[in-house]
Design an enzyme around this catalytic site. Structure first.
Site, PDB file in Angstrom:
ATOM      1  N   SER A  14      77.603 146.362  45.531  1.00 41.47           N
ATOM      2  CA  SER A  14      77.877 145.014  45.303  1.00 41.47           C
ATOM      3  C   SER A  14      78.972 144.532  44.555  1.00 41.47           C
ATOM      4  O   SER A  14      79.251 145.518  43.738  1.00 41.47           O
ATOM      5  CB  SER A  14      76.589 144.542  44.213  1.00 41.47           C
ATOM      6  OG  SER A  14      76.910 143.586  43.927  1.00 41.47           O
ATOM      7  N   LYS A  65      65.048 138.444  48.145  1.00 42.21           N
ATOM      8  CA  LYS A  65      65.244 137.185  47.601  1.00 42.21           C
ATOM      9  C   LYS A  65      63.924 136.118  48.024  1.00 42.21           C
ATOM     10  O   LYS A  65      63.592 135.231  47.162  1.00 42.21           O
ATOM     11  CB  LYS A  65      66.428 136.291  48.498  1.00 42.21           C
ATOM     12  CG  LYS A  65      67.427 136.803  48.240  1.00 42.21           C
ATOM     13  CD  LYS A  65      68.828 136.117  49.150  1.00 42.21           C
ATOM     14  CE  LYS A  65      69.993 136.543  48.633  1.00 42.21           C
ATOM     15  NZ  LYS A  65      71.214 135.838  49.815  1.00 42.21           N
ATOM     16  N   ASN A  86      68.454 133.328  45.041  1.00 45.36           N
ATOM     17  CA  ASN A  86      69.399 134.072  44.715  1.00 45.36           C
ATOM     18  C   ASN A  86      69.931 134.216  43.038  1.00 45.36           C
ATOM     19  O   ASN A  86      70.818 135.051  42.795  1.00 45.36           O
ATOM     20  CB  ASN A  86      70.528 134.293  45.457  1.00 45.36           C
ATOM     21  CG  ASN A  86      71.715 133.135  45.151  1.00 45.36           C
ATOM     22  OD1 ASN A  86      71.237 132.027  44.450  1.00 45.36           O
ATOM     23  ND2 ASN A  86      72.842 133.307  45.634  1.00 45.36           N
ATOM     24  N   GLY A 125      72.019 131.828  64.335  1.00 41.68           N
ATOM     25  CA  GLY A 125      70.943 132.542  63.688  1.00 41.68           C
ATOM     26  C   GLY A 125      70.017 131.641  62.887  1.00 41.68           C
ATOM     27  O   GLY A 125      70.422 130.473  62.464  1.00 41.68           O
ATOM     28  N   GLY A 127      67.722 133.356  60.437  1.00 42.13           N
ATOM     29  CA  GLY A 127      67.173 134.408  59.528  1.00 42.13           C
ATOM     30  C   GLY A 127      67.114 133.457  58.080  1.00 42.13           C
ATOM     31  O   GLY A 127      67.672 132.281  57.967  1.00 42.13           O
ATOM     32  N   ALA A 129      69.603 134.062  55.923  1.00 43.68           N
ATOM     33  CA  ALA A 129      71.093 133.572  55.557  1.00 43.68           C
ATOM     34  C   ALA A 129      71.306 132.339  56.269  1.00 43.68           C
ATOM     35  O   ALA A 129      71.970 131.386  55.475  1.00 43.68           O
ATOM     36  CB  ALA A 129      71.997 134.532  56.134  1.00 43.68           C
ATOM     37  N   ASN A 149      69.184 130.305  68.105  1.00 46.77           N
ATOM     38  CA  ASN A 149      68.938 131.677  67.904  1.00 46.77           C
ATOM     39  C   ASN A 149      68.186 132.007  68.915  1.00 46.77           C
ATOM     40  O   ASN A 149      67.785 131.599  69.915  1.00 46.77           O
ATOM     41  CB  ASN A 149      67.779 131.288  66.695  1.00 46.77           C
ATOM     42  CG  ASN A 149      67.595 132.481  66.023  1.00 46.77           C
ATOM     43  OD1 ASN A 149      68.444 133.611  65.726  1.00 46.77           O
ATOM     44  ND2 ASN A 149      66.288 133.286  65.731  1.00 46.77           N
TER      45      ASN A 149
END
Ligand code: ATR
Length: 272
Positions: A14, A65, A86, A125, A127, A129, A149
């Site tokens: 991180s 998350k 987050n 996508g 998901g 994110a 997707n």
């Protein structure tokens, strides 16, 4: 000293401690920020321990998350729509949850002079994110936002959350038949080494291509975009710093400058 941390597993990689300590320096705030490796079944305990040690707030990264969201007493609209949190704030015995990824993305696009308003945006996508950035993108009033997707039903489920928005879901095949001004990759396909199934004709010289991930080298999607002379090719490092800046603002009431930290992070990526 006010204490903050980022919970995740894995977490060693991180950049958040570096980013937040840099923000603290430039805004003259005094705080401590550290990583916290959490056992996969130990998230609730880790959060409660941190609160007991008078932690003021925390960032949350994969895979916690969604779990973070379920621990919150109060959630912002962004967090509710994204189904994930987050940023946690611990105040007056309560846990407040927000998600700053989407605002981080939008601010990075704007900082790169990308005009979202009236643009045709393709989001690849469906998901976590992807879910986290839909509302902030819609708030910029694009002409259309299309979520493509591999599993179309997941994109459809996101679209169903919204009403009266220029939002639609489709397969990659259907997306390949359309035209877009901005293409944003939120799939993990680049990370796994598989190509993203969009056709080259979609990436025109007037097209902006954004990848939410980043690395020393351009991601495979951005490499392709560069080869095809896309107007602008942007990786997700600015989004990373941007989401951290929003979290910092929530906790400290001060919005730090993104550019100097982004510059330092880019330099350290290139040194590796
Ligand atoms: P994240 O939280 O990073 O979004 P995720 O929730 O696991 O991670 O979602 C990963 C996304 O990448 C999904 O949209 C996934 O498509 P499916 O919903 O069909 O699984 C997409 N993805 C992963 N590998 C892919 C590939 N090889 N080709 C296309 N899409 C892929």
């Amino acid at each position: 000293m006010d204490k903050y941390c980022v919970f995740g597993n894995p977490i060693k990689q991180s950049r958040s401690p570096f980013i937040h300590q840099s923000f603290a320096k430039t805004t003259k705030q005094i705080l401590h920020y550290e990583t916290c490796l959490v056992e996969l079944d130990g998230f609730t305990e880790a959060v409660n321990d941190f609160i007991a040690k008078e932690g003021k707030g925390a960032n949350v990264t994969a895979p916690f998350k969604e779990q973070a969201m379920s621990m919150c007493d109060e959630l912002t609209e962004h967090a509710k729509f994204s189904g994930a949190v987050n940023t946690l704030t611990f105040k007056n015995g309560k846990i407040y949850g927000d998600t700053t990824d989407g605002v981080g993305l939008v601010n990075d696009l704007l900082a790169n002079n990308v005009c979202i308003k009236n643009s045709r945006v393709l989001l690849l996508g469906a998901g976590g994110a992807s879910k986290g950035v839909v509302l902030p993108l819609l708030n910029q009033m694009p002409k259309s936002l299309t979520i493509a997707n591999r599993t179309v039903s997941k994109a459809e489920a996101i679209v169903e959350q919204y009403t009266d928005q220029p939002l639609s879901a489709c397969s990659f095949d259907k997306a390949n038949e359309q035209e877009f001004d901005i293409i944003i990759n939120a799939t993990s396909a680049g990370l796994t080494g598989h190509g993203i199934p969009i056709e080259e004709k979609l990436i025109t010289p007037s097209c902006v291509c954004y990848d939410m991930t980043y690395g020393k080298e351009l991601t495979p999607f951005l490499q392709k975009a560069q080869e095809l002379n896309a107007k602008n090719v942007i990786d997700g490092l600015g989004m990373l710093v941007g989401q951290a800046a929003e979290s910092f603002d929530i906790w400290r009431g001060v919005k730090p400058a993104v550019d100097p930290v982004l510059h330092d992070l880019r330099a350290s990526l290139n040194e590796r």
